[in-house]
Design an enzyme around this catalytic site. Structure first.
Site, PDB file in Angstrom:
ATOM      1  N   SER A 181      31.304  39.965  36.397  1.00 46.86           N
ATOM      2  CA  SER A 181      32.074  40.665  37.375  1.00 46.86           C
ATOM      3  C   SER A 181      33.038  40.934  37.348  1.00 46.86           C
ATOM      4  O   SER A 181      34.202  40.361  36.561  1.00 46.86           O
ATOM      5  CB  SER A 181      32.317  39.366  38.799  1.00 46.86           C
ATOM      6  OG  SER A 181      33.411  40.008  39.533  1.00 46.86           O
ATOM      7  N   LYS A 182      33.668  42.461  38.053  1.00 43.00           N
ATOM      8  CA  LYS A 182      35.162  42.509  37.316  1.00 43.00           C
ATOM      9  C   LYS A 182      36.789  41.578  38.565  1.00 43.00           C
ATOM     10  O   LYS A 182      37.152  41.661  38.297  1.00 43.00           O
ATOM     11  CB  LYS A 182      35.762  43.948  38.408  1.00 43.00           C
ATOM     12  CG  LYS A 182      35.043  43.918  40.169  1.00 43.00           C
ATOM     13  CD  LYS A 182      35.676  45.513  40.290  1.00 43.00           C
ATOM     14  CE  LYS A 182      35.254  45.586  41.644  1.00 43.00           C
ATOM     15  NZ  LYS A 182      35.281  47.176  41.861  1.00 43.00           N
TER      16      LYS A 182
END
Length: 420
Positions: A207-208
């Protein structure tokens, strides 16, 4: 001819997941004498980010993944941006409306599902089946005048003659709808291969918001592109000889989809650090010197970098560690007082080093060790205080080598300042 594509959206930075998918597409194309196409899916206008397109180009280029056709270089099947193909999509929408395979609904257009079972032989996962009733009548053209992803991607792949769609497993649920569109248009569908999703150490999808997934992060932290490529190769694929260090050319030569594993690989940054360190140790010192000089934008003189590299090259895991290991060689740090005998040790070191007439490594060694013996010091404590005085740290490259490179005047000046 084999034709594959990578189709990122310019909605942010260049994602490491995009690089991972691009790498496998690139290898498959090159192994089979085919073409690797870069296409931008930019029809989600509200989410497009200025500069994202450039970041995608720069990120993939940095990794050495060059494309044969794309928005920046053109090609036989241009344009390669979905936003420039709207009239083409409308023509295919009309075809489906005319054939009764689509209908209008409150300004949008929906695909008319036949409820037939959809299946395909996935090149990674084998036979996959979807009951027809799960597909439903899905939107293929929105009321804002833009196509949906599942429709546009099919039209693009048809017109660009894509033979193999190699992408992440999160697209498995999209595939039945896309196959239904191929069938409705009477077009031959490509082969599908769905790669395992990259996961963090907690086995959650990268996940960013919580994971380092921006390619710029790896570049700014001093990772070598060839090391990151090597690391990505090992995520979901295994070398036939179980090698862990190999270059892109070897990966292309040996690549096949049959060796792609189904289980989600763990993006282990410690493993990446190890691989990057292995590459740094193998690179000629002259090349490392230039990389360090460029990485720090000329902050440190090449001549001094060259003298320090032999002391740190085997200790570095990335280029940022050059500064943490050897930054004190370029600028003075606040002395660190470690033992209760700090001043005694530093005065003795100053006395030993100031008496050296010819500044040579052997003379430094002999002068210091003789002082340790004559004063009855504990060797470890003495050299720890000496290291901490000169560097402001408990950890450095071999301190006597550093003393020699720093030079007599600088060393004596630092020792004097430690006593003030």
């Amino acid at each position: 001819m084999v034709r594959v594509r990578i189709a990122p959206s310019p909605t942010g930075f260049a994602h490491v997941g995009t690089a991972y998918t691009a790498l496998f597409n690139y290898a498959f194309a090159k192994k089979n004498g085919g073409k690797f196409v870069l296409r931008l899916e930019d029809t989600d206008i509200k989410r497009n980010v200025e500069g994202a397109e450039k970041a995608i180009y720069e990120g993939l280029t940095w990794l050495g993944l060059t494309w044969d056709e794309g928005p920046d270089i053109g090609g036989k099947y241009a344009p390669y941006k979905q936003s420039e193909r709207l009239e083409t999509y409308k023509q295919y929408i009309e075809r489906l409306l005319d054939s009764g395979m689509a209908y209008r609904d409150e300004g949008a257009v929906r695909f008319k599902n036949t409820n037939s079972e959809i299946s395909w032989n996935d090149k990674v996962r084998g036979r996959i089946f979807f009951p027809g009733e799960e597909i439903g009548d899905f939107v293929i053209f929105k009321s804002d005048g833009f196509p949906t992803y599942n429709f546009a991607v099919v039209i693009d792949d048809i017109l660009m003659k894509i033979t193999h769609v190699i992408r992440g497993e999160e697209h498995i649920s999209n595939t039945p709808r896309q196959i239904a569109i191929y069938q409705a248009l009477g077009e031959k569908m490509p082969f599908f291969a769905h790669l395992p999703t990259l996961r963090n150490k907690d086995k959650k999808k990268l996940s960013k918001r919580r994971d380092p997934v921006d390619l710029r992060i790896f570049r700014s932290h001093g990772y070598l592109p060839q090391a990151l490529v090597n690391f990505l190769c090992l995520l979901g694929w295994s070398h036939p000889k179980e090698k862990e260090i190999f270059d892109l050319g070897e990966f292309v030569e040996l690549f096949n989809l049959e060796r792609v594993r189904k289980a989600g690989p763990i993006f282990d940054t410690e493993k990446l650090n190890w691989i990057n360190g292995e590459y740094l140790r193998k690179i000629p010192k002259s090349k490392v010197k230039n990389q360090i000089f460029e990485f720090y934008k000329g902050k440190y003189p090449k001549e001094l970098i060259s003298r320090i590299i032999p002391l740190v090259q085997n200790r570095m895991r990335n280029l940022t560690e050059f500064e943490s290991l050897a930054g004190f060689m370029f600028e003075r740090k606040k002395p660190l007082r470690v033992t209760d005998s700090f001043e005694w040790h530093i005065k003795a070191a100053f006395d030993a080093l100031s008496g050296i007439k010819k500044w040579e490594r052997q003379a430094i060694d002999e002068g210091l060790i003789n002082k340790v013996k004559s004063e009855g010091f504990k060797t470890g404590d003495f050299f720890m205080d000496l290291r901490a005085s000169l560097s402001g740290s408990r950890v450095t490259p071999p301190i006597n080598d550093c003393i020699y490179i720093l030079g007599k005047d600088e060393v004596l000046e630092r020792l004097s300042l430690s006593l003030k």
